[in-house]
Design a protein around this motif. Sequence first.
Motif, PDB file in Angstrom:
ATOM      1  N   GLY A 254       0.843  -1.214  -0.003  1.00 57.39           N
ATOM      2  CA  GLY A 254      -0.073   0.145  -0.160  1.00 57.39           C
ATOM      3  C   GLY A 254       0.978   1.204   0.001  1.00 57.39           C
ATOM      4  O   GLY A 254       2.047   1.279   0.520  1.00 57.39           O
ATOM      5  N   HIS A 255       0.519   2.338  -0.846  1.00 57.96           N
ATOM      6  CA  HIS A 255       1.301   3.379  -0.757  1.00 57.96           C
ATOM      7  C   HIS A 255       1.675   4.336   0.258  1.00 57.96           C
ATOM      8  O   HIS A 255       2.638   4.806   0.763  1.00 57.96           O
ATOM      9  CB  HIS A 255       0.785   4.431  -1.884  1.00 57.96           C
ATOM     10  N   THR A 256       0.787   4.265   1.403  1.00 57.21           N
ATOM     11  CA  THR A 256       0.953   4.760   2.653  1.00 57.21           C
ATOM     12  C   THR A 256       2.012   4.114   3.535  1.00 57.21           C
ATOM     13  O   THR A 256       3.134   4.755   3.863  1.00 57.21           O
ATOM     14  CB  THR A 256      -0.444   5.053   3.596  1.00 57.21           C
ATOM     15  N   ARG A 257       1.960   2.983   3.659  1.00 54.85           N
ATOM     16  CA  ARG A 257       3.217   2.143   4.291  1.00 54.85           C
ATOM     17  C   ARG A 257       4.292   2.352   3.493  1.00 54.85           C
ATOM     18  O   ARG A 257       5.524   2.577   4.170  1.00 54.85           O
ATOM     19  CB  ARG A 257       2.626   0.567   4.399  1.00 54.85           C
ATOM     20  N   THR A 258       4.515   2.291   2.219  1.00 54.30           N
ATOM     21  CA  THR A 258       5.789   2.371   1.590  1.00 54.30           C
ATOM     22  C   THR A 258       6.295   3.798   1.674  1.00 54.30           C
ATOM     23  O   THR A 258       7.413   3.923   1.980  1.00 54.30           O
ATOM     24  CB  THR A 258       5.201   2.133   0.059  1.00 54.30           C
ATOM     25  N   ALA A 259       5.472   4.796   1.605  1.00 58.16           N
ATOM     26  CA  ALA A 259       6.000   6.033   2.006  1.00 58.16           C
ATOM     27  C   ALA A 259       6.511   6.244   3.123  1.00 58.16           C
ATOM     28  O   ALA A 259       7.645   6.937   3.440  1.00 58.16           O
ATOM     29  CB  ALA A 259       4.947   7.232   1.687  1.00 58.16           C
ATOM     30  N   LEU A 260       5.984   5.820   4.099  1.00 55.82           N
ATOM     31  CA  LEU A 260       6.413   5.761   5.668  1.00 55.82           C
ATOM     32  C   LEU A 260       7.684   4.847   5.687  1.00 55.82           C
ATOM     33  O   LEU A 260       8.673   5.520   6.105  1.00 55.82           O
ATOM     34  CB  LEU A 260       5.339   5.218   6.508  1.00 55.82           C
ATOM     35  N   LEU A 261       7.906   4.078   5.012  1.00 56.31           N
ATOM     36  CA  LEU A 261       8.902   2.877   5.035  1.00 56.31           C
ATOM     37  C   LEU A 261      10.044   3.590   4.524  1.00 56.31           C
ATOM     38  O   LEU A 261      11.351   3.571   4.849  1.00 56.31           O
ATOM     39  CB  LEU A 261       8.532   1.543   4.467  1.00 56.31           C
ATOM     40  N   GLN A 262       9.816   4.296   3.330  1.00 56.79           N
ATOM     41  CA  GLN A 262      10.873   5.064   2.738  1.00 56.79           C
ATOM     42  C   GLN A 262      11.592   6.138   3.407  1.00 56.79           C
ATOM     43  O   GLN A 262      12.692   6.553   3.179  1.00 56.79           O
ATOM     44  CB  GLN A 262      10.320   5.505   1.218  1.00 56.79           C
ATOM     45  N   ARG A 268      12.821   8.010  13.242  1.00 50.68           N
ATOM     46  CA  ARG A 268      11.690   8.969  13.252  1.00 50.68           C
ATOM     47  C   ARG A 268      10.599   8.618  14.345  1.00 50.68           C
ATOM     48  O   ARG A 268      10.452   7.528  14.573  1.00 50.68           O
ATOM     49  CB  ARG A 268      11.229   9.499  11.989  1.00 50.68           C
ATOM     50  N   THR A 269      10.253   9.809  15.080  1.00 51.17           N
ATOM     51  CA  THR A 269       8.885   9.457  15.955  1.00 51.17           C
ATOM     52  C   THR A 269       7.684   9.358  15.095  1.00 51.17           C
ATOM     53  O   THR A 269       7.574   9.717  13.987  1.00 51.17           O
ATOM     54  CB  THR A 269       8.814  10.368  17.028  1.00 51.17           C
ATOM     55  N   THR A 270       6.704   8.858  15.740  1.00 49.60           N
ATOM     56  CA  THR A 270       5.365   8.744  15.210  1.00 49.60           C
ATOM     57  C   THR A 270       4.774  10.313  14.838  1.00 49.60           C
ATOM     58  O   THR A 270       4.189  10.717  13.739  1.00 49.60           O
ATOM     59  CB  THR A 270       4.269   8.249  16.194  1.00 49.60           C
ATOM     60  N   THR A 302      14.742   5.963  23.608  1.00 43.92           N
ATOM     61  CA  THR A 302      15.826   6.886  24.461  1.00 43.92           C
ATOM     62  C   THR A 302      14.909   7.805  25.301  1.00 43.92           C
ATOM     63  O   THR A 302      13.890   8.468  25.077  1.00 43.92           O
ATOM     64  CB  THR A 302      16.211   7.885  23.390  1.00 43.92           C
ATOM     65  N   ALA A 303      14.979   7.329  26.649  1.00 43.43           N
ATOM     66  CA  ALA A 303      14.328   7.995  27.909  1.00 43.43           C
ATOM     67  C   ALA A 303      12.684   7.685  27.394  1.00 43.43           C
ATOM     68  O   ALA A 303      12.367   6.646  27.212  1.00 43.43           O
ATOM     69  CB  ALA A 303      14.554   9.436  27.953  1.00 43.43           C
ATOM     70  N   ASN A 304      11.902   8.653  27.161  1.00 44.68           N
ATOM     71  CA  ASN A 304      10.525   8.488  26.890  1.00 44.68           C
ATOM     72  C   ASN A 304       9.946   8.613  25.378  1.00 44.68           C
ATOM     73  O   ASN A 304       8.953   8.636  25.089  1.00 44.68           O
ATOM     74  CB  ASN A 304       9.642   9.511  27.588  1.00 44.68           C
ATOM     75  N   THR A 305      11.056   8.648  24.337  1.00 44.32           N
ATOM     76  CA  THR A 305      11.000   8.861  23.259  1.00 44.32           C
ATOM     77  C   THR A 305      11.005   7.591  22.267  1.00 44.32           C
ATOM     78  O   THR A 305      12.186   6.856  22.596  1.00 44.32           O
ATOM     79  CB  THR A 305      12.010   9.981  22.652  1.00 44.32           C
ATOM     80  N   VAL A 306      10.148   7.074  21.677  1.00 46.59           N
ATOM     81  CA  VAL A 306      10.087   6.104  20.909  1.00 46.59           C
ATOM     82  C   VAL A 306      10.648   6.473  19.342  1.00 46.59           C
ATOM     83  O   VAL A 306       9.637   7.134  18.791  1.00 46.59           O
ATOM     84  CB  VAL A 306       9.046   5.111  20.914  1.00 46.59           C
ATOM     85  N   ARG A 307      11.359   5.878  18.613  1.00 45.56           N
ATOM     86  CA  ARG A 307      11.944   6.091  17.219  1.00 45.56           C
ATOM     87  C   ARG A 307      11.831   4.998  16.302  1.00 45.56           C
ATOM     88  O   ARG A 307      12.135   3.568  16.820  1.00 45.56           O
ATOM     89  CB  ARG A 307      13.253   6.749  17.085  1.00 45.56           C
ATOM     90  N   TYR A 308      11.235   4.954  15.336  1.00 44.51           N
ATOM     91  CA  TYR A 308      11.139   3.992  14.237  1.00 44.51           C
ATOM     92  C   TYR A 308      12.333   4.003  13.185  1.00 44.51           C
ATOM     93  O   TYR A 308      12.444   5.223  12.845  1.00 44.51           O
ATOM     94  CB  TYR A 308       9.818   3.714  13.562  1.00 44.51           C
ATOM     95  N   HIS A 309      12.853   2.918  12.835  1.00 43.23           N
ATOM     96  CA  HIS A 309      13.681   3.123  11.702  1.00 43.23           C
ATOM     97  C   HIS A 309      13.803   2.008  11.011  1.00 43.23           C
ATOM     98  O   HIS A 309      13.332   0.779  11.430  1.00 43.23           O
ATOM     99  CB  HIS A 309      15.113   3.555  11.822  1.00 43.23           C
ATOM    100  N   ARG A 310      14.169   1.921   9.662  1.00 41.80           N
ATOM    101  CA  ARG A 310      13.943   0.784   8.618  1.00 41.80           C
ATOM    102  C   ARG A 310      15.177  -0.304   8.937  1.00 41.80           C
ATOM    103  O   ARG A 310      16.159   0.179   9.241  1.00 41.80           O
ATOM    104  CB  ARG A 310      14.188   1.235   7.351  1.00 41.80           C
ATOM    105  N   ARG A 311      14.711  -1.633   8.813  1.00 40.85           N
ATOM    106  CA  ARG A 311      15.722  -2.490   9.243  1.00 40.85           C
ATOM    107  C   ARG A 311      16.586  -2.554   7.775  1.00 40.85           C
ATOM    108  O   ARG A 311      16.260  -2.318   6.616  1.00 40.85           O
ATOM    109  CB  ARG A 311      15.207  -3.927   9.318  1.00 40.85           C
TER     110      ARG A 311
END
Length: 311
Positions: A254-262, A268-270, A302-311
């Motif tokens: 789906g294009h939304t998930r692809t854009a987020l993944l790219q 990045r945080t939510t 990191t502390a109270n911040t959650v970040r996501y990144h591509r594997r």
Amino acid sequence: MITVELSATALAATRFGLSPLMEIGTVLNQWHPQARRGARWAHAARDTVVRHDLRLLAGFLGQHRGYVPDFLNPLPAGYDADVDRELHEVATTPPEQVAAELAAWVRGKRGTGPQSARHARPVLECLHHGEEVFAQRLADELALFWAHFLAPRWPTVHRRLEADVDRRAKAAARDGLGALLGGLDRTTRWHDGALHVTRPFHRTVRETTGLLLLPSTLAGHVGVGIDPLGVRPVHLVYPATATPSTRHLGDVLGHTRTALLQDLDVPRTTAELARRHHLAPSTVSYHLGRLHRAGMVQRTRTANTVRYHRR
């Protein structure tokens, strides 16, 4: 838990390094037939050792729960190490260092079973000829292993390592070194001015000169190198993240998930993703959850911040 406390000097001197022999060292330290990444390279590594009768390397192979002597994989003095220079460094290792590190290796082999003892026998027999002969023969075996296993793959491996460093350096510039260190893989966390690496035992070390980060395409988890003599800096061998091909991903994800993944080439945080893509935070959170369960992204805190990144 391993806790690495970093002085201000060490934090400022933190750097990356690329090393052919460290990549080979990953085979020796983390090789396991059931490893998550093992299917890609474990059989080729073992075939190379058997085909070319590399008896010394065979003695060290599979010591993923033990100690492999440090002189097998010297730390790169600069950013991009030259394999011939590294092999020369192995061949000319001071005899007293060879003796001390092999003594530690032998102590770690005690009680490991008859098969392990059989693999260790050629190492001990070669050592009877003297530490200098041993270091030279080991360098010769490493050179053969490099030529037949890693050299054909090195251009591709090197590109992946460089791409990983570029991504993480960009992330550090945006989010700071703490976010970089805490996001090396799922076992690392930056908290209260120290790097914490999840392990089933506890150890605290303080690094005052500099931390060395070594990406690896073969590592399945972060490996922490700690010199008991304090001569070598603390170094981390960590899994280099691959850049997935995004061609036709939109049709699958789906294009939304692809854009987020790219957009997750840096952590990045939510909230940041929601702002950048003009989406509701709940929508972003939903898609990130699906990507995380699929193993395509990882998250670090990191502390109270959650970040996501591509594997």
